[in-house]
Motif scaffolding. Structure first.
Motif, PDB file in Angstrom:
ATOM      1  N   PRO A  17       0.789  -1.235   0.000  1.00  0.00           N
ATOM      2  CA  PRO A  17       0.000   0.000   0.000  1.00  0.00           C
ATOM      3  C   PRO A  17       0.822   1.288   0.000  1.00  0.00           C
ATOM      4  N   VAL A  18       1.876   1.327   0.800  1.00  0.00           N
ATOM      5  CA  VAL A  18       2.650   2.566   0.902  1.00  0.00           C
ATOM      6  C   VAL A  18       3.343   2.889  -0.418  1.00  0.00           C
ATOM      7  N   GLU A  19       3.866   1.866  -1.114  1.00  0.00           N
ATOM      8  CA  GLU A  19       4.538   2.100  -2.391  1.00  0.00           C
ATOM      9  C   GLU A  19       3.564   2.674  -3.414  1.00  0.00           C
ATOM     10  N   SER A  20       2.387   2.056  -3.527  1.00  0.00           N
ATOM     11  CA  SER A  20       1.389   2.533  -4.481  1.00  0.00           C
ATOM     12  C   SER A  20       0.957   3.958  -4.142  1.00  0.00           C
ATOM     13  N   LEU A  21       0.759   4.224  -2.856  1.00  0.00           N
ATOM     14  CA  LEU A  21       0.327   5.556  -2.422  1.00  0.00           C
ATOM     15  C   LEU A  21       1.396   6.606  -2.701  1.00  0.00           C
ATOM     16  N   LEU A  22       2.652   6.265  -2.496  1.00  0.00           N
ATOM     17  CA  LEU A  22       3.726   7.231  -2.725  1.00  0.00           C
ATOM     18  C   LEU A  22       3.803   7.630  -4.201  1.00  0.00           C
ATOM     19  N   ILE A  23       3.591   6.665  -5.083  1.00  0.00           N
ATOM     20  CA  ILE A  23       3.612   6.997  -6.509  1.00  0.00           C
ATOM     21  C   ILE A  23       2.451   7.931  -6.838  1.00  0.00           C
ATOM     22  N   VAL A  24       1.268   7.627  -6.304  1.00  0.00           N
ATOM     23  CA  VAL A  24       0.104   8.485  -6.538  1.00  0.00           C
ATOM     24  C   VAL A  24       0.332   9.881  -5.951  1.00  0.00           C
ATOM     25  N   ASN A  25       1.086   9.959  -4.867  1.00  0.00           N
ATOM     26  CA  ASN A  25       1.353  11.262  -4.260  1.00  0.00           C
ATOM     27  C   ASN A  25       2.312  12.113  -5.082  1.00  0.00           C
ATOM     28  N   ALA A  26       2.800  11.542  -6.188  1.00  0.00           N
ATOM     29  CA  ALA A  26       3.580  12.337  -7.133  1.00  0.00           C
ATOM     30  C   ALA A  26       2.665  13.088  -8.093  1.00  0.00           C
ATOM     31  N   ALA A  27       1.357  12.986  -7.876  1.00  0.00           N
ATOM     32  CA  ALA A  27       0.380  13.655  -8.747  1.00  0.00           C
ATOM     33  C   ALA A  27       0.632  15.160  -8.892  1.00  0.00           C
ATOM     34  N   PRO A  28       1.027  15.882  -7.810  1.00  0.00           N
ATOM     35  CA  PRO A  28       1.289  17.320  -7.993  1.00  0.00           C
ATOM     36  C   PRO A  28       2.338  17.616  -9.057  1.00  0.00           C
TER      37      PRO A  28
ATOM     38  N   GLU B  44       5.408  -4.359 -13.595  1.00  0.00           N
ATOM     39  CA  GLU B  44       4.384  -3.967 -14.564  1.00  0.00           C
ATOM     40  C   GLU B  44       3.331  -3.055 -13.941  1.00  0.00           C
ATOM     41  N   VAL B  45       2.929  -3.343 -12.699  1.00  0.00           N
ATOM     42  CA  VAL B  45       1.863  -2.543 -12.097  1.00  0.00           C
ATOM     43  C   VAL B  45       2.345  -1.157 -11.686  1.00  0.00           C
ATOM     44  N   ILE B  46       3.653  -0.923 -11.731  1.00  0.00           N
ATOM     45  CA  ILE B  46       4.153   0.445 -11.538  1.00  0.00           C
ATOM     46  C   ILE B  46       3.516   1.355 -12.593  1.00  0.00           C
ATOM     47  N   PHE B  47       3.388   0.828 -13.822  1.00  0.00           N
ATOM     48  CA  PHE B  47       2.778   1.623 -14.892  1.00  0.00           C
ATOM     49  C   PHE B  47       1.304   1.890 -14.603  1.00  0.00           C
ATOM     50  N   ASP B  48       0.629   0.909 -13.974  1.00  0.00           N
ATOM     51  CA  ASP B  48      -0.755   1.144 -13.574  1.00  0.00           C
ATOM     52  C   ASP B  48      -0.827   2.288 -12.564  1.00  0.00           C
ATOM     53  N   ALA B  49       0.094   2.280 -11.594  1.00  0.00           N
ATOM     54  CA  ALA B  49       0.118   3.340 -10.590  1.00  0.00           C
ATOM     55  C   ALA B  49       0.399   4.697 -11.231  1.00  0.00           C
ATOM     56  N   VAL B  50       1.288   4.716 -12.218  1.00  0.00           N
ATOM     57  CA  VAL B  50       1.621   5.971 -12.904  1.00  0.00           C
ATOM     58  C   VAL B  50       0.418   6.482 -13.697  1.00  0.00           C
ATOM     59  N   ILE B  51      -0.314   5.571 -14.358  1.00  0.00           N
ATOM     60  CA  ILE B  51      -1.512   5.984 -15.096  1.00  0.00           C
ATOM     61  C   ILE B  51      -2.555   6.530 -14.126  1.00  0.00           C
ATOM     62  N   GLY B  52      -2.723   5.863 -12.978  1.00  0.00           N
ATOM     63  CA  GLY B  52      -3.638   6.363 -11.967  1.00  0.00           C
ATOM     64  C   GLY B  52      -3.227   7.735 -11.465  1.00  0.00           C
ATOM     65  N   THR B  53      -1.925   7.924 -11.293  1.00  0.00           N
ATOM     66  CA  THR B  53      -1.400   9.218 -10.863  1.00  0.00           C
ATOM     67  C   THR B  53      -1.702  10.299 -11.896  1.00  0.00           C
ATOM     68  N   ALA B  54      -1.501   9.966 -13.176  1.00  0.00           N
ATOM     69  CA  ALA B  54      -1.765  10.926 -14.252  1.00  0.00           C
ATOM     70  C   ALA B  54      -3.250  11.294 -14.286  1.00  0.00           C
ATOM     71  N   ALA B  55      -4.128  10.303 -14.047  1.00  0.00           N
ATOM     72  CA  ALA B  55      -5.566  10.566 -14.045  1.00  0.00           C
ATOM     73  C   ALA B  55      -5.939  11.508 -12.909  1.00  0.00           C
ATOM     74  N   PHE B  56      -5.372  11.278 -11.721  1.00  0.00           N
ATOM     75  CA  PHE B  56      -5.669  12.142 -10.582  1.00  0.00           C
ATOM     76  C   PHE B  56      -5.114  13.547 -10.810  1.00  0.00           C
ATOM     77  N   ALA B  57      -3.952  13.625 -11.438  1.00  0.00           N
ATOM     78  CA  ALA B  57      -3.363  14.937 -11.734  1.00  0.00           C
ATOM     79  C   ALA B  57      -4.234  15.709 -12.717  1.00  0.00           C
TER      80      ALA B  57
END
Length: 293
Positions: A94-105, A151-164
């Motif tokens: 959870p923390v890894e996925s959340l940290l990537i999403v927190n790069a949304a700014p 591979e799911v790192i890319f999923d997290a990055v896409i999610g981050t881009a969507a939130f951004a």
């Protein structure tokens, strides 16, 4: 109202969204990312139904531009973001996925540059590069656990881009429309599109997924619907209107990994690794440099 109340409210939002990463893992034990997303926004749309009815007259007079912005906000926040974020959460800690999403700014600054021609200063570019290095560090750690984790790192990055993208679009919307109008429409439209995905992909198991949920999994889903999708967004809108932008972003985003790490350790028994701490620190440093500029 006490002057410290909005600051406390934003910390509560941070705790809720930080807990979301861990609670989401519990829900994903019984629900697929599509099932969790579809039912989450179906229930959320029901909760916001009174606000949607109250906003009907205002929405009837929307300009084409505002209508397009609402559609983009709905798809980015209630379709692409949860689907890809939950795909990453099903594999990554959870923390890894959340940290990537927190790069949304970081991506928000890029989207603001491309869509609204907001200038990027040298310090902002430095912040972008630093945050990117943090994502690379976490990706290197994921690679040591196998191909699927990488591979799911890319999923997290896409999610981050969507939130951004949602962050950029919603900033314009909140200037023109009431908070509850935006939340009601995005939840309702997002739910429609998610169930259309169910229909066109023939994933009929989503419709019956709730039948097999146990008590703990029901509580996880209800927490996501009531607190993550509803109460937290209302509190966030309240705090955002009363606290300077940079401060509200810092209070909302930076403490999230700490709350998630504590809950991950208590609930899942997973300690945060040193490399995750290093990568997270780099990401948050990049975001801090970007926001300070």
């Amino acid at each position: 109202m006490k002057t410290w109340a909005p600051y406390l409210v934003l910390l509560v939002v941070s705790a809720i969204w930080g807990a979301h990463a861990v609670v989401g893992v519990a829900a994903l034990r019984a629900l697929s990312p599509l099932a969790l997303s579809a039912w989450r926004y179906a229930f959320t749309a029901v909760l916001f139904a009174p606000a949607l009815v109250a906003a009907a007259k205002r929405l009837h007079h929307l300009t084409l531009s505002d209508g397009l912005l609402l559609l983009i906000a709905s798809l980015s926040s209630a379709v692409f973001y949860p689907l890809f974020y939950y795909r990453s959460l099903a594999v990554l800690p959870p923390v890894e996925s959340l940290l990537i999403v927190n790069a949304a700014p970081v991506l928000t600054a890029l989207f603001a540059y491309f869509f609204y021609r907001e200038r990027l200063s040298k310090r902002q570019v430095i912040g972008l590069v630093i945050a990117l290095l943090g994502v690379v560090v976490i990706s290197l750690q994921a690679a040591t656990r196998g191909t699927q984790s990488l591979e799911v790192i890319f999923d997290a990055v896409i999610g981050t881009a969507a939130f951004a993208l949602y962050s950029v679009v919603s900033r314009k919307l909140y200037m023109r429309l009431p908070l509850f109008d935006v939340l009601a429409v995005t939840s309702f439209v997002g739910a429609i599109f998610l169930w259309l995905i169910v229909l066109f992909t023939h994933t009929w198991s989503v419709a019956t997924a709730l039948e097999t949920l146990r008590v703990g999994e029901w509580l996880s889903l209800l927490f996501i619907v009531l607190f993550v999708s509803t109460i937290a967004y209302i509190l966030y809108g309240f705090g955002l209107a009363r606290v300077p932008g940079a401060v509200s972003a810092a209070l909302t985003f930076y403490p999230q990994p700490l709350f998630a790490a504590i809950l991950q350790w208590i609930w899942l028994g997973k300690a945060v690794t040193l490399l995750t701490v290093i990568g997270g620190a780099i990401i948050l440093t990049g975001s801090f440099v970007l926001r300070r500029s």
